[in-house]
Enzyme design. Structure first.
Site, PDB file in Angstrom:
ATOM      1  N   ASP A  29     -15.610  39.239  35.238  1.00 48.59           N
ATOM      2  CA  ASP A  29     -14.814  39.136  36.480  1.00 48.59           C
ATOM      3  C   ASP A  29     -14.600  40.452  37.237  1.00 48.59           C
ATOM      4  O   ASP A  29     -13.510  40.709  37.772  1.00 48.59           O
ATOM      5  CB  ASP A  29     -13.450  38.492  36.169  1.00 48.59           C
ATOM      6  CG  ASP A  29     -13.574  37.087  35.613  1.00 48.59           C
ATOM      7  OD1 ASP A  29     -14.708  36.580  35.510  1.00 48.59           O
ATOM      8  OD2 ASP A  29     -12.534  36.494  35.260  1.00 48.59           O
ATOM      9  N   GLU A  77     -14.435  34.599  38.099  1.00 49.16           N
ATOM     10  CA  GLU A  77     -13.443  33.516  38.132  1.00 49.16           C
ATOM     11  C   GLU A  77     -13.553  32.920  39.529  1.00 49.16           C
ATOM     12  O   GLU A  77     -13.328  33.615  40.532  1.00 49.16           O
ATOM     13  CB  GLU A  77     -12.031  34.041  37.839  1.00 49.16           C
ATOM     14  CG  GLU A  77     -11.026  32.906  37.653  1.00 49.16           C
ATOM     15  CD  GLU A  77      -9.660  33.375  37.151  1.00 49.16           C
ATOM     16  OE1 GLU A  77      -9.559  34.491  36.606  1.00 49.16           O
ATOM     17  OE2 GLU A  77      -8.685  32.619  37.329  1.00 49.16           O
ATOM     18  N   LYS A 134     -16.745  30.680  36.473  1.00 55.22           N
ATOM     19  CA  LYS A 134     -15.872  29.995  35.514  1.00 55.22           C
ATOM     20  C   LYS A 134     -14.551  29.618  36.180  1.00 55.22           C
ATOM     21  O   LYS A 134     -13.940  30.427  36.855  1.00 55.22           O
ATOM     22  CB  LYS A 134     -15.640  30.899  34.293  1.00 55.22           C
ATOM     23  CG  LYS A 134     -14.968  32.228  34.592  1.00 55.22           C
ATOM     24  CD  LYS A 134     -14.968  33.076  33.328  1.00 55.22           C
ATOM     25  CE  LYS A 134     -14.063  34.276  33.359  1.00 55.22           C
ATOM     26  NZ  LYS A 134     -12.760  34.159  33.957  1.00 55.22           N
ATOM     27  N   LYS A 137      -9.813  31.001  32.519  1.00 56.23           N
ATOM     28  CA  LYS A 137      -9.757  32.398  32.107  1.00 56.23           C
ATOM     29  C   LYS A 137     -10.870  32.702  31.107  1.00 56.23           C
ATOM     30  O   LYS A 137     -11.442  33.777  31.114  1.00 56.23           O
ATOM     31  CB  LYS A 137      -8.383  32.725  31.503  1.00 56.23           C
ATOM     32  CG  LYS A 137      -7.196  32.430  32.437  1.00 56.23           C
ATOM     33  CD  LYS A 137      -7.334  33.117  33.786  1.00 56.23           C
ATOM     34  CE  LYS A 137      -6.115  32.866  34.667  1.00 56.23           C
ATOM     35  NZ  LYS A 137      -6.365  33.296  36.076  1.00 56.23           N
ATOM     36  N   VAL A 162     -12.385  42.758  33.434  1.00 57.11           N
ATOM     37  CA  VAL A 162     -10.948  42.624  33.706  1.00 57.11           C
ATOM     38  C   VAL A 162     -10.531  41.155  33.637  1.00 57.11           C
ATOM     39  O   VAL A 162     -11.329  40.264  33.846  1.00 57.11           O
ATOM     40  CB  VAL A 162     -10.629  43.193  35.109  1.00 57.11           C
ATOM     41  CG1 VAL A 162     -10.947  44.669  35.155  1.00 57.11           C
ATOM     42  CG2 VAL A 162     -11.351  42.449  36.235  1.00 57.11           C
ATOM     43  N   THR A 163      -9.199  40.959  33.403  1.00 57.85           N
ATOM     44  CA  THR A 163      -8.272  41.940  32.870  1.00 57.85           C
ATOM     45  C   THR A 163      -8.269  41.809  31.356  1.00 57.85           C
ATOM     46  O   THR A 163      -8.517  40.725  30.818  1.00 57.85           O
ATOM     47  CB  THR A 163      -6.836  41.746  33.421  1.00 57.85           C
ATOM     48  OG1 THR A 163      -6.336  40.451  33.022  1.00 57.85           O
ATOM     49  CG2 THR A 163      -6.795  41.856  34.918  1.00 57.85           C
ATOM     50  N   CYS A 167      -8.567  37.417  31.074  1.00 61.56           N
ATOM     51  CA  CYS A 167      -9.892  36.794  30.958  1.00 61.56           C
ATOM     52  C   CYS A 167     -10.764  37.415  29.877  1.00 61.56           C
ATOM     53  O   CYS A 167     -11.584  36.717  29.264  1.00 61.56           O
ATOM     54  CB  CYS A 167     -10.588  36.813  32.315  1.00 61.56           C
ATOM     55  SG  CYS A 167      -9.783  35.701  33.479  1.00 61.56           S
ATOM     56  N   GLN A 207      -6.082  43.235  11.359  1.00 60.69           N
ATOM     57  CA  GLN A 207      -6.358  42.292  10.267  1.00 60.69           C
ATOM     58  C   GLN A 207      -7.850  42.245   9.922  1.00 60.69           C
ATOM     59  O   GLN A 207      -8.425  41.172   9.710  1.00 60.69           O
ATOM     60  CB  GLN A 207      -5.853  40.886  10.624  1.00 60.69           C
ATOM     61  CG  GLN A 207      -4.358  40.847  10.979  1.00 60.69           C
ATOM     62  CD  GLN A 207      -3.895  39.445  11.294  1.00 60.69           C
ATOM     63  OE1 GLN A 207      -3.898  38.583  10.425  1.00 60.69           O
ATOM     64  NE2 GLN A 207      -3.480  39.225  12.531  1.00 60.69           N
TER      65      GLN A 207
END
Ligand code: TIU
Length: 231
Positions: A29, A77, A134, A137, A162-163, A167, A207
């Site tokens: 995006d 987007e 798209k 997001k 971004v961002t 997204c 993790q």
């Protein structure tokens, strides 16, 4: 057919290994709607200047990917002109000064084909690169991205754009659940909120890499002896 060559770079939380033939760069995006004044990002009350700062880094990353023969994917987007792919919940959320589909200084906000929906000029897609519009997001939701990657045997995704926490992170989480190994380039992504960018980098690689890996662009560019020229 050429033999696969594995490259390994420093990343967090551990080394990241990939083969050029099965790796795609996914630039999320980088369109005028988010990066230039008068678009969707500014209509939501955001300072868009933070996003423009990463354009040189994304350009260098694109040049790297093209040099190394990676598949290059650009997303936008974007909604259909009749808004048939825009849920009312998305259009009516909050109190923006312009809503999706309203006429703004760069044409209708977040509508496919409008001037504001174009990718910023320094990052213009080249012929043969995938451009995915798209409505959500995430880059996989209601798009052909998954099929296009599967057709080409892509297993590793390198993310920029971004961002970071909207997204980019949504797309990376979608990729993770679909079995891709994903790397986010730290200085080729930006948020209107620096603390959210930092939190996203931290959560992606926490993790043991619960969503994926992160690395600075310089880590990647060490592979061919180049370095980020704008620094
Ligand atoms: N508002 C915001 O931070 N982002 C979006 O609405 N879309 C993308 O992140 N592309």
């Amino acid at each position: 057919m050429t033999a696969a060559t594995t490259s390994t770079i420093d990343a967090q939380p551990s080394l990241f290994s990939f083969d050029a033939a099965s790796t795609a760069l996914v630039v999320i995006d980088m369109q005028r709607d988010f990066i230039e004044p008068g678009g969707f990002g500014e209509s939501l009350g955001n300072d868009v200047s933070l996003l423009a700062e990463i354009v040189p880094a994304v350009a260098a990353l694109l040049a790297f990917a093209r040099r190394h023969g990676w598949l290059v994917v650009h997303t936008r987007e974007a909604h259909a002109a009749d808004l048939s792919d825009c849920p009312p919940a998305k259009r009516l959320r909050g109190a923006p000064n312009m809503r999706i589909g309203d006429a703004g200084p760069m044409g209708r906000i977040l509508i496919r084909g409008e001037p504001g929906n174009a990718i910023v000029e320094p990052l213009t897609p080249l012929a043969g690169e995938l451009v995915i519009d798209k409505p959500g997001k995430g880059a996989f939701y209601a798009t052909r991205l998954g099929e296009e990657l599967a057709l080409r045997g892509i297993t590793h995704l390198v993310f920029a754009g971004v961002t970071t926490e909207v997204c980019v992170q949504t797309s990376m989480r979608e990729a993770n659940d679909r079995g891709y190994d994903s790397l986010l380039i730290e200085d080729a992504t930006a948020s209107y909120f620096p603390a959210f960018k930092q939190a996203t980098l931290d959560m992606v690689r926490s993790q043991g890499g619960i969503v994926g890996w992160t690395a600075p662009l310089s880590s990647l560019m060490k592979l061919d002896g180049t370095h980020p020229a704008w620094k």
